[in-house]
Design a protein around this motif. Structure first.
Motif, PDB file in Angstrom:
ATOM      1  N   ASP A 108      -4.315   4.734  -1.632  1.00  0.00           N
ATOM      2  CA  ASP A 108      -4.478   3.340  -1.201  1.00  0.00           C
ATOM      3  C   ASP A 108      -3.654   3.084   0.058  1.00  0.00           C
ATOM      4  O   ASP A 108      -2.428   2.975  -0.011  1.00  0.00           O
ATOM      5  CB  ASP A 108      -4.035   2.415  -2.342  1.00  0.00           C
ATOM      6  CG  ASP A 108      -4.300   0.956  -2.035  1.00  0.00           C
ATOM      7  OD1 ASP A 108      -5.189   0.678  -1.196  1.00  0.00           O
ATOM      8  OD2 ASP A 108      -3.619   0.087  -2.615  1.00  0.00           O
TER       9      ASP A 108
ATOM     10  N   LYS B 113       0.846  -1.189   0.000  1.00  0.00           N
ATOM     11  CA  LYS B 113       0.000   0.000   0.000  1.00  0.00           C
ATOM     12  C   LYS B 113       0.886   1.245   0.000  1.00  0.00           C
ATOM     13  O   LYS B 113       2.104   1.171   0.154  1.00  0.00           O
ATOM     14  CB  LYS B 113      -0.897   0.004   1.235  1.00  0.00           C
ATOM     15  CG  LYS B 113      -1.786  -1.228   1.379  1.00  0.00           C
ATOM     16  CD  LYS B 113      -3.089  -1.054   0.649  1.00  0.00           C
ATOM     17  CE  LYS B 113      -4.061  -2.177   0.954  1.00  0.00           C
ATOM     18  NZ  LYS B 113      -5.391  -1.967   0.349  1.00  0.00           N
TER      19      LYS B 113
ATOM     20  N   GLU C  20      -3.371   1.190   4.219  1.00  0.00           N
ATOM     21  CA  GLU C  20      -3.778   0.210   5.218  1.00  0.00           C
ATOM     22  C   GLU C  20      -4.107   0.967   6.504  1.00  0.00           C
ATOM     23  O   GLU C  20      -3.319   1.806   6.951  1.00  0.00           O
ATOM     24  CB  GLU C  20      -2.642  -0.784   5.482  1.00  0.00           C
ATOM     25  CG  GLU C  20      -3.022  -1.954   6.355  1.00  0.00           C
ATOM     26  CD  GLU C  20      -3.785  -3.035   5.609  1.00  0.00           C
ATOM     27  OE1 GLU C  20      -4.475  -3.822   6.280  1.00  0.00           O
ATOM     28  OE2 GLU C  20      -3.688  -3.109   4.358  1.00  0.00           O
TER      29      GLU C  20
END
Length: 205
Positions: A175, A127, A177
């Motif tokens: 993007d 990510k 986490e």
């Protein structure tokens, strides 16, 4: 025979720590990085936490702060190419482009090794970043976050293409986490004199 790992890929798995301590601290009325909650200046406390978990650690500072930094602590000077927290983060990225950065604001008095270890264990290097999720705000916390090299490159492009200078807005549109801290108190920001008094009272308990 085991193939030799690609050097660039191996380097990208490295994790450097960065304590952001170059801010003006206008609301606190004194340098937040120098406030003593744990028997030493807060920025040094966080530096030592990161030192036990990262491959290398740096303080992000302005040039005028250098005389106040104890010997033995590594520093990265804010280049003043960007406004706000991105200044320290991207100054570090430009100094060491081939590593990920675990970035901490200096005003997180309840941050601890257990929380940081939890973040590192759940890191997703595929990510753009792995960030603590501030459940109270419903948003990622960019200043308690592992920024990957790819994400930092995207952040540079984001700043070129946008008038927005917020790392939080960037994270909300890329993007990442998200990691829920086991104890949400680790994300408490001490920005005001009243916050300082609250923290000292809680730590005394």
């Amino acid at each position: 025979m085991k193939p030799k790992p690609n050097t660039s890929v191996a380097n990208q798995s490295k994790l450097f720590g960065l304590v952001l301590s170059g801010g003006a601290s206008t609301r606190m009325g004194e340098d937040k990085g120098l406030v003593d909650y744990h028997g030493l200046p807060q920025r040094e406390y966080l530096y030592q936490l990161l030192k036990g978990l990262c491959d290398d650690v740096f303080l992000s500072v302005q040039e005028k702060q250098l005389d106040e930094v104890p010997s033995g602590l590594k520093t990265i000077l804010d280049q003043d190419k960007f406004k706000g927290p991105f200044n320290g983060i991207l100054s570090a990225y430009e100094a060491h482009k081939d590593v990920a950065w675990l970035v901490l604001a200096c005003d997180l008095p309840f941050m601890n090794s257990e929380a940081l270890q939890h973040l590192i264990e759940l890191r997703n290097p595929k990510k753009d970043a792995t960030a603590f999720f501030n459940q109270e705000m419903g948003q990622p916390e960019p200043l308690a976050c592992i920024w990957e090299t790819n994400g930092l490159e995207k952040a540079l492009k984001f700043l070129e293409d946008s008038n927005n200078r917020s790392p939080k807005i960037f994270l909300m549109n890329t993007d990442i986490e998200l990691v829920k801290p086991k104890d949400e108190q680790v994300l408490f920001n001490a920005n005001l004199p009243s916050d300082h008094d609250f923290v000292k009272k809680k730590l005394a308990e």
